[in-house]
Design an enzyme around this catalytic site. Structure first.
Site, short mmCIF file in Angstrom:
data_model
loop_
_atom_site.label_atom_id
_atom_site.label_comp_id
_atom_site.label_asym_id
_atom_site.label_seq_id
_atom_site.Cartn_x
_atom_site.Cartn_y
_atom_site.Cartn_z
CB THR A 28 -0.96 -0.19 1.27
OG1 THR A 28 -1.74 -1.16 1.09
CG2 THR A 28 -1.65 1.32 1.51
NE ARG B 270 -10.46 -5.70 3.51
CZ ARG B 270 -9.14 -5.23 3.61
NH1 ARG B 270 -8.50 -4.41 2.43
NH2 ARG B 270 -8.18 -4.97 4.59
N GLY C 277 -10.91 -1.71 3.02
CA GLY C 277 -10.06 -1.67 3.97
C GLY C 277 -9.97 -0.24 4.85
CG ASP C 278 -6.41 0.80 7.00
OD1 ASP C 278 -6.45 -0.33 5.98
OD2 ASP C 278 -5.46 1.21 7.33
CB THR D 285 0.74 0.64 5.10
OG1 THR D 285 0.93 -0.90 4.54
CG2 THR D 285 2.01 0.97 5.85
N GLY D 286 -1.16 -1.55 6.61
CA GLY D 286 -1.32 -2.95 7.61
C GLY D 286 -2.46 -3.47 7.33
N GLY E 222 -6.02 -3.93 7.75
CA GLY E 222 -7.10 -2.80 7.56
C GLY E 222 -7.93 -2.98 8.54
#
Ligand code: ASP
Length: 331
Positions: free
Chosen positions: A196, A224, A226-227, A247-248, A250
């Site tokens: 990301t 889906r 994510g964050d 980043t990670g 989410g």
């Protein structure tokens, strides 16, 4: 001749004086290219050099805009466009594949001066989602547009759509096949997909901005989100505190409202940007088993880049003009 020389020297002296009186603008930019299990033993020297080169190119592109007096937002977009166009990162061209073999992309941008924000999620035919997120912010009354509606809006603003084949890379396809295998064997991978991208910037007028762009997680369920495109989770900017891009994993970042939590710790508890970012990433997320990292920048140009994974592609050009690009934890 002597008079000519004297006037040239005089002009030179004047230029020097003018420069000495006008300090270079205090600008800064920080970027990331994803956090995850990034280990030197799993990386060829050529691949590692490729990452370092792209991160440097993105930093320089964003920083050049800041030096020209552009807004923090312009710098964030300039840096992210370069990372989106590279197949190395999980954003734009190099986006990961969802479970059905499609690519669905998310992105967000936020202006720390006005607190306006724009985001897109689940887009399948937009090469540069960060550009579209900015258009949503500046040319629509909304904060987030999803899927087909976002793509219709892109067309209405003159952005042409690309076929899904644009996002095909062998590397990401093999990652999907591996993830499907692991799922079949019920050995679900717990490690977030790295790649990301994000950027935070401080412009010469003291304004902050943040942006994030991603293909999400490999083998994710269709639809889906994510964050990254969620304001306050993966992306946030407020001149009164800081600009953050995460980043990670989410789902964990959404539940912990990571980016806004960092800003709130600064605003309400007076923590520095380093203290706030470390508290959230190295304490709170670790307790909750959320893997990942953030980049954060405050209005004085202080930088934090904590992560709780083995590595995070990251770099900055600080207020003093110092450039650094790092990958592993011990750098
Ligand atoms: N945070 C992104 C997501 O969950 C993925 C990543 O940063 O690697 O969509």
């Amino acid at each position: 001749m002597r008079r000519f020389l004297a006037s040239v020297l005089g002009a030179l002296a004047m230029t020097t004086t003018v420069h000495a009186q006008e300090p270079a603008p205090e600008v800064a930019i920080v970027i990331h290219g994803g956090a995850g299990t990034i280990l030197p033993e799993e990386m060829s020297p050529a691949r590692e050099a490729g990452f370092r080169e792209k991160l440097t190119e993105a930093l320089r592109a964003g920083h050049a805009r800041l030096e020209d007096g552009a807004d923090a937002l312009d710098a964030v977009v300039a840096a992210i466009l370069i990372l989106e166009d590279s197949p190395l990162f999980n954003a734009g061209k190099g986006a990961v594949f969802a479970s059905d073999g499609a690519n669905e992309l998310d992105a967000a941008i936020m202006d720390g001066r006005s607190l306006s924000a724009g985001a897109v999620s689940g887009v399948r035919h937009v090469a540069n989602p960060i550009e579209l997120a900015r258009l949503v912010m500046e040319h629509s009354p909304h904060v987030m547009l999803y899927g087909e509606g976002a793509e219709e809006f892109a067309l209405s603003r003159g952005i042409s759509l690309v076929p899904q084949s644009y996002f095909f890379t062998r590397h990401r396809w093999e990652e999907l096949e591996k993830a499907r295998d692991e799922e079949l064997q019920q050995r679900k991978s717990t490690v977030p997909q790295s790649g990301t991208v994000g950027a935070v910037a401080l412009d010469a007028r003291g304004n902050l901005a943040a942006g994030t762009s991603t293909g999400g997680t490999t083998n994710k369920r269709l639809g889906r989100i994510g964050d990254s495109p969620i304001i306050g989770a993966g992306t946030y900017a407020d001149n009164a505190s800081c600009a953050v891009s995460g980043t990670g994993h989410g789902e964990y970042f959404i539940r912990s409202v990571v980016a806004h939590d960092i800003a709130s710790l600064m605003r309400y508890q007076g923590l520095t940007v380093e203290e706030a970012a470390e508290k959230v990433v190295l304490e709170k997320l670790v307790e909750r088993k959320g893997e990942g990292g953030v980049i954060a920048l405050d209005a004085d140009g202080n930088i934090a880049m904590p992560f709780n994974t083995p590595g995070m592609y990251r770099g900055y050009i600080d207020k003093a003009g110092q450039l650094a690009v790092k990958i592993y934890a011990d750098e």
